[in-house]
Motif scaffolding. Sequence first.
Motif, PDB file in Angstrom:
ATOM      1  N   GLY A 250      19.841 -75.307 -56.144  1.00 58.91           N
ATOM      2  CA  GLY A 250      21.206 -75.309 -55.598  1.00 58.91           C
ATOM      3  C   GLY A 250      21.402 -74.143 -54.648  1.00 58.91           C
ATOM      4  N   GLU A 251      20.934 -72.982 -55.044  1.00 62.85           N
ATOM      5  CA  GLU A 251      21.075 -71.776 -54.203  1.00 62.85           C
ATOM      6  C   GLU A 251      20.128 -71.833 -52.993  1.00 62.85           C
ATOM      7  OE1 GLU A 251      22.008 -71.606 -57.303  1.00 62.85           O
ATOM      8  OE2 GLU A 251      23.718 -70.247 -57.275  1.00 62.85           O
ATOM      9  N   VAL A 252      18.915 -72.380 -53.234  1.00 59.27           N
ATOM     10  CA  VAL A 252      17.949 -72.467 -52.125  1.00 59.27           C
ATOM     11  C   VAL A 252      18.546 -73.341 -51.016  1.00 59.27           C
ATOM     12  CG1 VAL A 252      15.658 -73.349 -51.461  1.00 59.27           C
ATOM     13  CG2 VAL A 252      15.946 -72.097 -53.619  1.00 59.27           C
TER      14      VAL A 252
ATOM     15  N   GLY B  54      21.254 -66.064 -65.479  1.00 59.26           N
ATOM     16  CA  GLY B  54      22.414 -66.410 -66.299  1.00 59.26           C
ATOM     17  C   GLY B  54      23.536 -66.931 -65.416  1.00 59.26           C
ATOM     18  N   ARG B  55      24.328 -67.875 -65.950  1.00 55.27           N
ATOM     19  CA  ARG B  55      25.404 -68.487 -65.165  1.00 55.27           C
ATOM     20  C   ARG B  55      26.314 -67.416 -64.560  1.00 55.27           C
ATOM     21  NH1 ARG B  55      26.803 -73.994 -65.089  1.00 55.27           N
ATOM     22  NH2 ARG B  55      27.971 -73.220 -63.310  1.00 55.27           N
ATOM     23  N   GLU B  56      26.775 -67.682 -63.372  1.00 52.99           N
ATOM     24  CA  GLU B  56      27.649 -66.770 -62.620  1.00 52.99           C
ATOM     25  C   GLU B  56      26.910 -65.497 -62.204  1.00 52.99           C
ATOM     26  OE1 GLU B  56      30.820 -67.889 -62.055  1.00 52.99           O
ATOM     27  OE2 GLU B  56      30.522 -69.615 -63.367  1.00 52.99           O
ATOM     28  N   GLY B  57      25.584 -65.576 -62.183  1.00 54.77           N
ATOM     29  CA  GLY B  57      24.799 -64.363 -61.949  1.00 54.77           C
ATOM     30  C   GLY B  57      24.669 -63.910 -60.499  1.00 54.77           C
ATOM     31  N   SER B  58      25.301 -64.599 -59.586  1.00 56.09           N
ATOM     32  CA  SER B  58      25.137 -64.211 -58.166  1.00 56.09           C
ATOM     33  C   SER B  58      25.744 -62.850 -57.838  1.00 56.09           C
ATOM     34  CB  SER B  58      25.752 -65.257 -57.240  1.00 56.09           C
ATOM     35  OG  SER B  58      25.037 -66.444 -57.328  1.00 56.09           O
ATOM     36  N   ASP B  59      26.825 -62.503 -58.532  1.00 58.84           N
ATOM     37  CA  ASP B  59      27.404 -61.161 -58.311  1.00 58.84           C
ATOM     38  C   ASP B  59      26.367 -60.099 -58.675  1.00 58.84           C
ATOM     39  OD1 ASP B  59      29.804 -62.387 -57.779  1.00 58.84           O
ATOM     40  OD2 ASP B  59      30.783 -61.779 -59.640  1.00 58.84           O
TER      41      ASP B  59
ATOM     42  N   ILE C  33      24.421 -65.705 -51.459  1.00 60.94           N
ATOM     43  CA  ILE C  33      25.241 -66.925 -51.539  1.00 60.94           C
ATOM     44  C   ILE C  33      24.877 -67.746 -52.778  1.00 60.94           C
ATOM     45  CG2 ILE C  33      25.889 -69.047 -50.304  1.00 60.94           C
ATOM     46  CD1 ILE C  33      25.337 -67.620 -47.715  1.00 60.94           C
ATOM     47  N   SER C  34      25.906 -68.341 -53.371  1.00 66.35           N
ATOM     48  CA  SER C  34      25.715 -69.228 -54.544  1.00 66.35           C
ATOM     49  C   SER C  34      25.487 -70.660 -54.077  1.00 66.35           C
ATOM     50  CB  SER C  34      26.977 -69.236 -55.403  1.00 66.35           C
ATOM     51  OG  SER C  34      27.272 -67.954 -55.870  1.00 66.35           O
ATOM     52  N   ALA C  35      25.252 -71.531 -55.050  1.00 66.76           N
ATOM     53  CA  ALA C  35      25.131 -72.967 -54.768  1.00 66.76           C
ATOM     54  C   ALA C  35      26.499 -73.505 -54.341  1.00 66.76           C
ATOM     55  CB  ALA C  35      24.642 -73.678 -56.014  1.00 66.76           C
ATOM     56  N   MET C  36      26.493 -74.595 -53.560  1.00 68.78           N
ATOM     57  CA  MET C  36      27.750 -75.100 -52.985  1.00 68.78           C
ATOM     58  C   MET C  36      28.629 -75.807 -54.012  1.00 68.78           C
ATOM     59  SD  MET C  36      26.381 -76.507 -49.343  1.00 68.78           S
ATOM     60  CE  MET C  36      26.505 -75.386 -47.941  1.00 68.78           C
TER      61      MET C  36
ATOM     62  N   THR D  38      27.670 -77.477 -57.551  1.00 68.28           N
ATOM     63  CA  THR D  38      26.271 -77.928 -57.561  1.00 68.28           C
ATOM     64  C   THR D  38      25.503 -77.471 -58.802  1.00 68.28           C
ATOM     65  OG1 THR D  38      26.188 -78.153 -55.176  1.00 68.28           O
ATOM     66  CG2 THR D  38      24.079 -77.751 -56.279  1.00 68.28           C
ATOM     67  N   THR D  39      25.771 -76.254 -59.296  1.00 64.31           N
ATOM     68  CA  THR D  39      25.010 -75.797 -60.463  1.00 64.31           C
ATOM     69  C   THR D  39      25.257 -76.729 -61.665  1.00 64.31           C
ATOM     70  OG1 THR D  39      25.057 -73.554 -59.635  1.00 64.31           O
ATOM     71  CG2 THR D  39      24.543 -73.798 -61.974  1.00 64.31           C
ATOM     72  N   ASN D  40      26.501 -77.144 -61.855  1.00 63.71           N
ATOM     73  CA  ASN D  40      26.788 -78.087 -62.954  1.00 63.71           C
ATOM     74  C   ASN D  40      26.053 -79.410 -62.725  1.00 63.71           C
ATOM     75  OD1 ASN D  40      28.474 -76.137 -63.887  1.00 63.71           O
ATOM     76  ND2 ASN D  40      30.375 -77.207 -63.443  1.00 63.71           N
TER      77      ASN D  40
ATOM     78  N   GLY E 253      21.886 -65.936 -54.492  1.00 60.34           N
ATOM     79  CA  GLY E 253      22.284 -65.254 -55.706  1.00 60.34           C
ATOM     80  C   GLY E 253      21.641 -65.955 -56.886  1.00 60.34           C
ATOM     81  N   PHE E 254      21.715 -65.331 -58.069  1.00 56.84           N
ATOM     82  CA  PHE E 254      21.432 -66.012 -59.333  1.00 56.84           C
ATOM     83  C   PHE E 254      19.947 -66.231 -59.638  1.00 56.84           C
ATOM     84  CE2 PHE E 254      21.611 -70.584 -61.190  1.00 56.84           C
ATOM     85  CZ  PHE E 254      21.850 -70.193 -62.492  1.00 56.84           C
ATOM     86  N   ILE E 255      19.066 -66.135 -58.636  1.00 56.29           N
ATOM     87  CA  ILE E 255      17.672 -66.512 -58.908  1.00 56.29           C
ATOM     88  C   ILE E 255      16.695 -65.384 -58.611  1.00 56.29           C
ATOM     89  CG2 ILE E 255      18.330 -68.882 -58.298  1.00 56.29           C
ATOM     90  CD1 ILE E 255      16.476 -68.789 -55.938  1.00 56.29           C
TER      91      ILE E 255
HETATM   92  N1  ASP Z   1      25.530 -70.947 -59.056  1.00 59.54           N
HETATM   93  C1  ASP Z   1      25.455 -70.183 -60.276  1.00 59.54           C
HETATM   94  C2  ASP Z   1      26.541 -70.628 -61.231  1.00 59.54           C
HETATM   95  O1  ASP Z   1      27.370 -71.456 -60.880  1.00 59.54           O
HETATM   96  C3  ASP Z   1      25.498 -68.712 -60.032  1.00 59.54           C
HETATM   97  C4  ASP Z   1      26.784 -68.191 -59.411  1.00 59.54           C
HETATM   98  O2  ASP Z   1      27.486 -68.940 -58.740  1.00 59.54           O
HETATM   99  O3  ASP Z   1      27.076 -67.014 -59.579  1.00 59.54           O
HETATM  100  O4  ASP Z   1      26.560 -70.151 -62.323  1.00 59.54           O
END
Ligand code: ASP
Length: 279
Positions: free
Chosen positions: A119-121, A200-205, A36-39, A42-44, A186-188
Motif C-alpha cells: 500500500g505504501e509502495v 505496527g499500524r499507524e506507524g508512518s509517524d 507517505i502512508s498508503a492511500m 488501503t491498509t485495511n 512510512g510504516f515499512i
Molecule cells: N498505512 C498504515 C496504517 O494505516 C500506516 C500509517 O498510515 O501510519 O496503519
Amino acid sequence: MRVFKFGGASVKNADAVRNVAEIIKNYGQGKLIVVISAMGKTTNAMEAIVESCAKDKSKVSELVKERSDFHIEIMSQLFSSDHPIFDEIDAIFKNLEEYCMTCTVQNQAMIYDQVVSLGEVISTKIVEAFVKDSGLRSKWCDARKIIRTNGNFKDAKIDWEKTKELYKLNMSLDFNRDVDIAITQGFIGGTENGDTTTLGREGSDFSAGILAFVSDSENVTIWKDVPGMLNADPKWFDNTIKLDKISFREAIELSYFGASVIHPKTIKPLQNKTIPLFI
Ligand code: ASP
C-alpha cells in the motif's frame, strides 16, 4: 534537512495528491524527506487480501482488482493514459496476486508484512511521479532499504546504527547530487535478509521520526486535516483547546494516553536530538 509526513487521508484521492504536491512546492524549500502512508483505507483493504490469502484464495483476485481499480481511478485523474506509472502499478498488483495465489509460507505475520507494505509502495510511486511531473527534483526512495529492522513481523524493531548507515548510502548521497525531495514510505522497513517488515499500524509517524533522527533534521511536520494537537479528544469533549506548544514529555504522555494525532513512538527519537515537531 526537514521531514514532512502525510497520512492516508492526505492522499486519499486525486485532489488530495494535488494538494500534497502544492504543499511540497509552497513549503518544502531546501532538502526535504517526504514520508507517505498508503492511500485512504488501503491498509485495511490489504489486510483483507492477507486474510483471503490464508483462508479463502477464491476471493484474492476480486479483492486485488478492487484495490487496483481504486488506484487506477486516482491515477487516471492525475496522469495521461500513456504515462509509465500505469504499467508500474499494474505490475505490482499482478505480482501481489501471484504471490497470494502461490504462497505457501506458514508465517502469517510475514505474509502480512509482504502484502500490506505494498500500500505504501504504491502510494509513494504515484505521489512521486506526480511531484516529479510538476517540475520538482524528486526521487522515489525505498524505505525497505533504509529502515533496517529485526524480523519481528508486524511490529519490527529498529536497528538504529544500521539505519543511520543505510540512510547515508541510500538517501543522503542523492541529496548531494541533483535530488531536493526524497519521497519514501512510512510504516515499512526491511531485514538484513531482504524481507519486508512493518512497524505496527499507524506507524508512518514513527518512520518520520526515525528518518528525522538519522538525517539530523531541523524539524518534522506532520500534515493533517485537523487544526493541531488538542488537550482532549473532540469526539468526547466539546470545549477542547488547541495546544500551541508543548514539551516532548507532554507530547509523549498525551500520545500514550490516546491522543491519536501522533503515534506514541514518534516523539522519543525527536526528543533525543531536540528536533521540533509541527502538526
Ligand atoms: N498505512 C498504515 C496504517 O494505516 C500506516 C500509517 O498510515 O501510519 O496503519
